[in-house]
Design a protein around this motif. Structure first.
Motif, PDB file in Angstrom:
ATOM      1  N   PRO A   1       0.823  -1.214   0.000  1.00  0.00           N
ATOM      2  CA  PRO A   1       0.000   0.000   0.000  1.00  0.00           C
ATOM      3  C   PRO A   1       0.856   1.263   0.000  1.00  0.00           C
ATOM      4  CG  PRO A   1      -0.108  -1.099   2.128  1.00  0.00           C
ATOM      5  CD  PRO A   1       0.661  -1.991   1.220  1.00  0.00           C
ATOM      6  N   ALA A   2       0.367   2.278  -0.684  1.00  0.00           N
ATOM      7  CA  ALA A   2       1.069   3.564  -0.727  1.00  0.00           C
ATOM      8  C   ALA A   2       0.870   4.319   0.574  1.00  0.00           C
ATOM      9  CB  ALA A   2       0.558   4.385  -1.908  1.00  0.00           C
ATOM     10  N   ALA A   3      -0.253   4.050   1.245  1.00  0.00           N
ATOM     11  CA  ALA A   3      -0.551   4.717   2.510  1.00  0.00           C
ATOM     12  C   ALA A   3      -1.535   3.859   3.290  1.00  0.00           C
ATOM     13  CB  ALA A   3      -1.141   6.092   2.257  1.00  0.00           C
ATOM     14  N   LYS A   4      -1.691   4.198   4.549  1.00  0.00           N
ATOM     15  CA  LYS A   4      -2.671   3.526   5.396  1.00  0.00           C
ATOM     16  C   LYS A   4      -3.476   4.578   6.128  1.00  0.00           C
ATOM     17  CE  LYS A   4      -2.032  -0.341   7.546  1.00  0.00           C
ATOM     18  NZ  LYS A   4      -2.236  -1.708   7.243  1.00  0.00           N
ATOM     19  N   LYS A   5      -4.756   4.337   6.257  1.00  0.00           N
ATOM     20  CA  LYS A   5      -5.614   5.216   7.044  1.00  0.00           C
ATOM     21  C   LYS A   5      -6.424   4.298   7.952  1.00  0.00           C
ATOM     22  CE  LYS A   5      -8.897   8.957   6.817  1.00  0.00           C
ATOM     23  NZ  LYS A   5      -9.663   9.839   5.949  1.00  0.00           N
ATOM     24  N   GLY A   6      -6.055   4.285   9.204  1.00  0.00           N
ATOM     25  CA  GLY A   6      -6.677   3.337  10.123  1.00  0.00           C
ATOM     26  C   GLY A   6      -6.265   1.934   9.730  1.00  0.00           C
ATOM     27  N   ILE A   7      -7.253   1.072   9.474  1.00  0.00           N
ATOM     28  CA  ILE A   7      -6.935  -0.283   9.043  1.00  0.00           C
ATOM     29  C   ILE A   7      -7.006  -0.441   7.525  1.00  0.00           C
ATOM     30  CG2 ILE A   7      -7.679  -1.326  11.203  1.00  0.00           C
ATOM     31  CD1 ILE A   7     -10.271  -2.166   9.731  1.00  0.00           C
ATOM     32  N   CYS A   8      -7.362   0.621   6.822  1.00  0.00           N
ATOM     33  CA  CYS A   8      -7.513   0.563   5.366  1.00  0.00           C
ATOM     34  C   CYS A   8      -6.165   0.748   4.667  1.00  0.00           C
ATOM     35  CB  CYS A   8      -8.455   1.659   4.874  1.00  0.00           C
ATOM     36  SG  CYS A   8     -10.138   1.447   5.421  1.00  0.00           S
ATOM     37  N   ASN A   9      -5.901  -0.135   3.718  1.00  0.00           N
ATOM     38  CA  ASN A   9      -4.736   0.024   2.853  1.00  0.00           C
ATOM     39  C   ASN A   9      -5.158   0.872   1.665  1.00  0.00           C
ATOM     40  OD1 ASN A   9      -3.005  -1.596   4.371  1.00  0.00           O
ATOM     41  ND2 ASN A   9      -3.766  -3.445   3.402  1.00  0.00           N
ATOM     42  N   LEU A  10      -4.363   1.881   1.352  1.00  0.00           N
ATOM     43  CA  LEU A  10      -4.655   2.780   0.237  1.00  0.00           C
ATOM     44  C   LEU A  10      -3.594   2.600  -0.833  1.00  0.00           C
ATOM     45  CD1 LEU A  10      -5.507   5.942   2.349  1.00  0.00           C
ATOM     46  CD2 LEU A  10      -7.110   4.333   1.345  1.00  0.00           C
ATOM     47  N   TYR A  11      -4.049   2.479  -2.068  1.00  0.00           N
ATOM     48  CA  TYR A  11      -3.155   2.221  -3.188  1.00  0.00           C
ATOM     49  C   TYR A  11      -3.170   3.403  -4.148  1.00  0.00           C
ATOM     50  CZ  TYR A  11      -3.539  -2.423  -1.263  1.00  0.00           C
ATOM     51  OH  TYR A  11      -3.518  -3.489  -0.404  1.00  0.00           O
ATOM     52  N   SER A  12      -2.050   3.641  -4.817  1.00  0.00           N
ATOM     53  CA  SER A  12      -1.947   4.762  -5.754  1.00  0.00           C
ATOM     54  C   SER A  12      -2.686   4.430  -7.055  1.00  0.00           C
ATOM     55  CB  SER A  12      -0.482   5.082  -6.035  1.00  0.00           C
ATOM     56  OG  SER A  12       0.153   3.967  -6.608  1.00  0.00           O
ATOM     57  N   MET A  13      -2.889   5.447  -7.862  1.00  0.00           N
ATOM     58  CA  MET A  13      -3.628   5.283  -9.117  1.00  0.00           C
ATOM     59  C   MET A  13      -2.926   4.346 -10.095  1.00  0.00           C
ATOM     60  SD  MET A  13      -6.457   6.889  -8.841  1.00  0.00           S
ATOM     61  CE  MET A  13      -7.038   7.093 -10.495  1.00  0.00           C
ATOM     62  N   ASP A  14      -1.593   4.286 -10.084  1.00  0.00           N
ATOM     63  CA  ASP A  14      -0.893   3.393 -11.016  1.00  0.00           C
ATOM     64  C   ASP A  14      -1.132   1.923 -10.686  1.00  0.00           C
ATOM     65  OD1 ASP A  14       0.650   3.612  -8.699  1.00  0.00           O
ATOM     66  OD2 ASP A  14       2.511   3.200  -9.768  1.00  0.00           O
ATOM     67  N   THR A  15      -1.553   1.636  -9.471  1.00  0.00           N
ATOM     68  CA  THR A  15      -1.891   0.269  -9.081  1.00  0.00           C
ATOM     69  C   THR A  15      -3.100  -0.217  -9.863  1.00  0.00           C
ATOM     70  OG1 THR A  15      -1.048   0.692  -6.871  1.00  0.00           O
ATOM     71  CG2 THR A  15      -2.478  -1.204  -7.118  1.00  0.00           C
ATOM     72  N   LEU A  16      -4.005   0.673 -10.161  1.00  0.00           N
ATOM     73  CA  LEU A  16      -5.207   0.329 -10.918  1.00  0.00           C
ATOM     74  C   LEU A  16      -4.843  -0.284 -12.261  1.00  0.00           C
ATOM     75  CD1 LEU A  16      -8.382   0.634 -11.015  1.00  0.00           C
ATOM     76  CD2 LEU A  16      -7.973   2.773 -12.188  1.00  0.00           C
ATOM     77  N   ALA A  17      -3.895   0.296 -12.966  1.00  0.00           N
ATOM     78  CA  ALA A  17      -3.476  -0.222 -14.272  1.00  0.00           C
ATOM     79  C   ALA A  17      -2.814  -1.594 -14.139  1.00  0.00           C
ATOM     80  CB  ALA A  17      -2.532   0.753 -14.940  1.00  0.00           C
ATOM     81  N   LYS A  18      -1.994  -1.777 -13.108  1.00  0.00           N
ATOM     82  CA  LYS A  18      -1.319  -3.048 -12.893  1.00  0.00           C
ATOM     83  C   LYS A  18      -2.338  -4.166 -12.634  1.00  0.00           C
ATOM     84  CE  LYS A  18       2.811  -0.994 -10.857  1.00  0.00           C
ATOM     85  NZ  LYS A  18       3.593  -0.831  -9.620  1.00  0.00           N
ATOM     86  N   ILE A  19      -3.317  -3.877 -11.812  1.00  0.00           N
ATOM     87  CA  ILE A  19      -4.320  -4.879 -11.474  1.00  0.00           C
ATOM     88  C   ILE A  19      -5.217  -5.174 -12.674  1.00  0.00           C
ATOM     89  CG2 ILE A  19      -6.359  -5.302 -10.039  1.00  0.00           C
ATOM     90  CD1 ILE A  19      -4.889  -3.828  -7.788  1.00  0.00           C
ATOM     91  N   LYS A  20      -5.507  -4.145 -13.457  1.00  0.00           N
ATOM     92  CA  LYS A  20      -6.351  -4.327 -14.651  1.00  0.00           C
ATOM     93  C   LYS A  20      -5.709  -5.299 -15.630  1.00  0.00           C
ATOM     94  CE  LYS A  20      -8.819  -1.654 -18.119  1.00  0.00           C
ATOM     95  NZ  LYS A  20      -9.113  -0.311 -18.620  1.00  0.00           N
ATOM     96  N   LYS A  21      -4.373  -5.227 -15.774  1.00  0.00           N
ATOM     97  CA  LYS A  21      -3.654  -6.134 -16.670  1.00  0.00           C
ATOM     98  C   LYS A  21      -3.760  -7.585 -16.205  1.00  0.00           C
ATOM     99  CE  LYS A  21      -0.179  -2.848 -18.227  1.00  0.00           C
ATOM    100  NZ  LYS A  21       1.251  -2.500 -18.207  1.00  0.00           N
ATOM    101  N   VAL A  22      -3.723  -7.805 -14.904  1.00  0.00           N
ATOM    102  CA  VAL A  22      -3.759  -9.156 -14.364  1.00  0.00           C
ATOM    103  C   VAL A  22      -5.170  -9.750 -14.412  1.00  0.00           C
ATOM    104  CG1 VAL A  22      -3.440 -10.508 -12.244  1.00  0.00           C
ATOM    105  CG2 VAL A  22      -1.783  -8.773 -12.868  1.00  0.00           C
ATOM    106  N   ILE A  23      -6.170  -8.929 -14.134  1.00  0.00           N
ATOM    107  CA  ILE A  23      -7.549  -9.433 -14.049  1.00  0.00           C
ATOM    108  C   ILE A  23      -8.149  -9.676 -15.428  1.00  0.00           C
ATOM    109  CG2 ILE A  23      -9.895  -8.799 -13.353  1.00  0.00           C
ATOM    110  CD1 ILE A  23      -8.734  -7.599 -10.849  1.00  0.00           C
TER     111      ILE A  23
END
Length: 59
Positions: free
Chosen positions: A36-58
């Motif tokens: 994760p790029a950041a954390k807020k409480g227990i939530c993992n937050l991911y940057s926008m470039d992660t969206l493209a990486k995950i889209k390629k895999v899915i």
């Protein structure tokens, strides 16, 4: 003084953007070993470039 805000996404938000289940996104994150790029409480937050990486895999 302006602050620069970077938009972060949770796994749920990524799933909504890609129209897939949360489980598929979470599996892709584990498979790609994305930290994760950041954390807020227990939530993992991911940057926008992660969206493209995950889209390629899915799809």
């Amino acid at each position: 003084m302006k602050t620069v805000q970077t938009e972060f996404l949770t796994a749920g938000n990524i799933a909504k953007a890609l129209s897939v289940s949360d489980t598929k996104v979470k599996k892709a994150i584990l498979e790609l070993k994305i930290l994760p790029a950041a954390k807020k409480g227990i939530c993992n937050l991911y940057s926008m470039d992660t969206l493209a990486k995950i889209k390629k895999v899915i799809k």
